[in-house]
Motif scaffolding. Structure first.
Motif, mmCIF file in Angstrom:
data_model
loop_
_atom_site.group_PDB
_atom_site.id
_atom_site.type_symbol
_atom_site.label_atom_id
_atom_site.label_comp_id
_atom_site.label_asym_id
_atom_site.label_seq_id
_atom_site.Cartn_x
_atom_site.Cartn_y
_atom_site.Cartn_z
ATOM 1 N N SER A 170 0.829 -1.201 0.000
ATOM 2 C CA SER A 170 0.000 0.000 0.000
ATOM 3 C C SER A 170 0.870 1.260 0.000
ATOM 4 O O SER A 170 0.635 2.202 -0.769
ATOM 5 N N THR A 171 1.934 1.260 0.835
ATOM 6 C CA THR A 171 2.822 2.424 0.892
ATOM 7 C C THR A 171 3.510 2.641 -0.457
ATOM 8 O O THR A 171 3.554 3.761 -0.986
ATOM 9 N N LEU A 172 4.009 1.533 -1.035
ATOM 10 C CA LEU A 172 4.708 1.646 -2.320
ATOM 11 C C LEU A 172 3.779 2.185 -3.404
ATOM 12 O O LEU A 172 4.161 3.075 -4.187
ATOM 13 N N ALA A 173 2.556 1.647 -3.431
ATOM 14 C CA ALA A 173 1.595 2.075 -4.453
ATOM 15 C C ALA A 173 1.290 3.557 -4.296
ATOM 16 O O ALA A 173 1.178 4.291 -5.286
ATOM 17 N N ASN A 174 1.193 4.007 -3.048
ATOM 18 C CA ASN A 174 0.936 5.436 -2.804
ATOM 19 C C ASN A 174 2.102 6.285 -3.288
ATOM 20 O O ASN A 174 1.916 7.335 -3.895
ATOM 21 N N TRP A 175 3.340 5.824 -3.027
ATOM 22 C CA TRP A 175 4.522 6.562 -3.487
ATOM 23 C C TRP A 175 4.525 6.667 -5.002
ATOM 24 O O TRP A 175 4.762 7.726 -5.561
ATOM 25 N N ILE A 176 4.272 5.502 -5.646
ATOM 26 C CA ILE A 176 4.291 5.501 -7.123
ATOM 27 C C ILE A 176 3.264 6.515 -7.643
ATOM 28 O O ILE A 176 3.552 7.317 -8.523
ATOM 29 N N SER A 177 2.067 6.482 -7.040
ATOM 30 C CA SER A 177 1.009 7.404 -7.474
ATOM 31 C C SER A 177 1.469 8.856 -7.330
ATOM 32 O O SER A 177 1.255 9.672 -8.220
ATOM 33 N N GLU A 178 2.087 9.133 -6.166
ATOM 34 C CA GLU A 178 2.483 10.518 -5.908
ATOM 35 C C GLU A 178 3.683 10.941 -6.759
ATOM 36 O O GLU A 178 3.691 12.007 -7.368
ATOM 37 N N GLU A 187 -4.866 6.208 -17.571
ATOM 38 C CA GLU A 187 -5.133 4.767 -17.422
ATOM 39 C C GLU A 187 -4.305 4.173 -16.285
ATOM 40 O O GLU A 187 -4.790 3.416 -15.442
ATOM 41 N N GLY A 188 -3.045 4.590 -16.220
ATOM 42 C CA GLY A 188 -2.144 4.108 -15.171
ATOM 43 C C GLY A 188 -2.660 4.490 -13.789
ATOM 44 O O GLY A 188 -2.647 3.677 -12.852
ATOM 45 N N LYS A 189 -3.152 5.757 -13.672
ATOM 46 C CA LYS A 189 -3.651 6.227 -12.372
ATOM 47 C C LYS A 189 -4.861 5.411 -11.949
ATOM 48 O O LYS A 189 -5.021 5.053 -10.777
ATOM 49 N N GLU A 190 -5.690 5.166 -12.927
ATOM 50 C CA GLU A 190 -6.919 4.394 -12.629
ATOM 51 C C GLU A 190 -6.561 2.996 -12.122
ATOM 52 O O GLU A 190 -7.128 2.499 -11.148
ATOM 53 N N GLN A 191 -5.552 2.417 -12.804
ATOM 54 C CA GLN A 191 -5.152 1.061 -12.384
ATOM 55 C C GLN A 191 -4.521 1.080 -10.994
ATOM 56 O O GLN A 191 -4.716 0.169 -10.185
ATOM 57 N N MET A 192 -3.785 2.153 -10.732
ATOM 58 C CA MET A 192 -3.155 2.275 -9.426
ATOM 59 C C MET A 192 -4.221 2.412 -8.331
ATOM 60 O O MET A 192 -4.100 1.837 -7.251
ATOM 61 N N LEU A 194 -7.224 1.248 -8.538
ATOM 62 C CA LEU A 194 -7.854 -0.071 -8.431
ATOM 63 C C LEU A 194 -7.009 -0.972 -7.521
ATOM 64 O O LEU A 194 -7.529 -1.694 -6.673
ATOM 65 N N LEU A 195 -5.693 -0.867 -7.729
ATOM 66 C CA LEU A 195 -4.770 -1.667 -6.911
ATOM 67 C C LEU A 195 -4.918 -1.300 -5.428
ATOM 68 O O LEU A 195 -5.015 -2.173 -4.557
ATOM 69 N N LEU A 196 -5.016 0.004 -5.162
ATOM 70 C CA LEU A 196 -5.156 0.445 -3.766
ATOM 71 C C LEU A 196 -6.477 -0.032 -3.155
ATOM 72 O O LEU A 196 -6.530 -0.419 -1.987
ATOM 73 N N THR A 197 -7.544 -0.011 -3.967
ATOM 74 C CA THR A 197 -8.835 -0.498 -3.459
ATOM 75 C C THR A 197 -8.743 -1.978 -3.113
ATOM 76 O O THR A 197 -9.274 -2.436 -2.096
#
Ligand code: ADP
Length: 382
Positions: A170-178, A187-192, A194-197
């Motif tokens: 979860s932390t890594l995914a948040n970093w990548i998003s930010e 599209e990438g943001k949407e998938q990210m 989705l991954l967080l959900t």
């Protein structure tokens, strides 16, 4: 199944009257049993000395001895030698006593003068078999309890340990998003997201397993709980929206249980009633009926209702009716409710009609109010 072959038996006769012990020894010789030795002890203390010297399989035990009387003889002997097969042979004809000896670890009960060589042999043979079966059952039960404990610990440890790597994801995914938001594109943001959900959902499921495994594993003191005071506490915690009214139909009982479990039970039922409310004016009613040995409690709502075909399924862990994402469902709440209710010897079920609402019922065994000496606290909710 192959017949079990009995090994030669070493028998100790615990009898203070020599005429009786001689008679028994003589009869034993004539039975069909294979006997490696038969000895006589005239008192309980003498029997204990002989038990230290030889490995007796069976003791034929008179209850009234010079140094011990009645059931006490059997209990004292049994405490010291639980593994020996015990056949009580006594002069008293007393049905109650007979049943009591069986309840206190004797495998058979014989009355002097009321048996012959054949019945003596059969009684000893049955007593040996009965003891063997009981020991087998006790071992199996112990094994089952151990496996069950291991499973409970396993569920707890696994789910507990899974939380750490999940937090990492979860932390890594948040970093990548930010940090890489620009590079990801829509599209990438949407998938990210989705991954967080999904990560959040997995976290909820793990929490569910943890709370399910806590029931029965974590023990709390039993306390007297006044449900009339506990319920407002639960409702405050849930904080239902203003459009939903929650009312107590009648006076609720004082029960004896672990407070956290009872909180959890009502919290799950009432928050479900809130979660699955689809009417503009929601109504949740909590009530109780006297049902003999039990209290019958209910949580009723005028929400969406449940199709009859799902009545059983919803009490199983991870089973939901609607798509799990739509209500933030994990399918854990009712399985926890069921586990708690059954832990206290009750039952839980639902009556419902799609569109009109659902009523969840559960029974709770009445326990006599605890005395002052038991040092149990009465819960006051505020
Ligand atoms: P969750 O609510 O997380 O899905 P539960 O085990 O509490 O898990 O409930 C299982 C299912 O039972 C829910 O998904 C829902 O479909 C149904 N359910 C439970 N309570 C109610 C209710 N009061 N009204 C309508 N449906 C309900």
């Amino acid at each position: 199944m192959k017949d079990h072959v009995m090994k030669p038996l070493a028998i100790l006769i615990l009898e203070d009257e020599i005429v009786n012990s001689k008679l028994l020894q003589g009869m034993l010789e004539k039975t069909f049993l294979s006997i490696s030795r038969s000895d006589v002890a005239k008192s309980l203390s003498c029997a204990f000395e002989m038990m230290d010297m030889f490995n007796y399989d069976v003791v034929l035990l008179d209850l009234n001895l010079p140094d011990s009387k009645g059931l006490e003889t059997l209990i004292t002997f049994g405490d010291k030698h639980p593994d020996v097969v015990k056949v009580v042979v006594t002069g008293e004809y007393d049905d109650q006593l007979g049943i009591q000896t069986l309840a206190h670890g004797a495998q058979e009960y014989l009355i002097k003068g009321k048996y012959d060589v054949y019945t003596l042999g059969k009684s000893i043979q049955y007593a040996v078999e009965r003891k063997r079966t009981l020991d087998k059952q006790a071992n199996l039960l112990e094994e089952l309890e151990n496996v069950n404990d291991e499973l409970k610990d396993f569920a707890y440890i696994i789910s507990h340990d899974l939380k750490a790597p999940l937090r990492g994801i979860s932390t890594l995914a948040n970093w990548i998003s930010e940090d890489c938001g620009d590079k990801l594109g829509e599209e990438g943001k949407e998938q990210m997201n989705l991954l967080l959900t999904r990560v959040e959902r997995m976290h909820d499921l793990i929490e569910g397993v943890l709370s399910y495994s806590r029931v029965g594993r974590i023990k709390e003191d039993l306390v007297e709980i006044n449900l009339n005071k506990l319920l407002p506490e639960v409702i405050d915690m849930i904080a239902p929206p203003e459009s939903i009214s929650v009312s107590l139909d009648n006076e609720l009982p004082v029960i004896t249980a672990e407070k956290t479990r009872i909180l959890q039970l009502f919290q799950n039922l009432i928050s479900n009633a809130v979660k699955y409310m689809d009417k503009p004016q929601g109504k949740i009613q909590i009530g109780c009926d006297d049902d003999g040995e039990f209290w019958k409690l209910k949580v009723a709502d005028n929400g969406s209702g449940i199709d009859k075909k799902h009545f059983e399924k919803i009490f199983k862990i991870f089973q939901t009716v609607s798509a799990s994402d739509s209500y933030n469902s994990t399918g854990v709440g009712l399985s926890v409710v069921k586990k708690i209710v059954e832990m206290y010897g009750g039952n839980v079920w639902v009556e419902s009609e799609v569109g009109s609402g659902s009523t969840f019922f559960f029974t709770f065994r009445k326990i006599e109010r605890i005395s002052e000496d038991a040092q149990l606290k009465t819960i006051t909710a505020y």
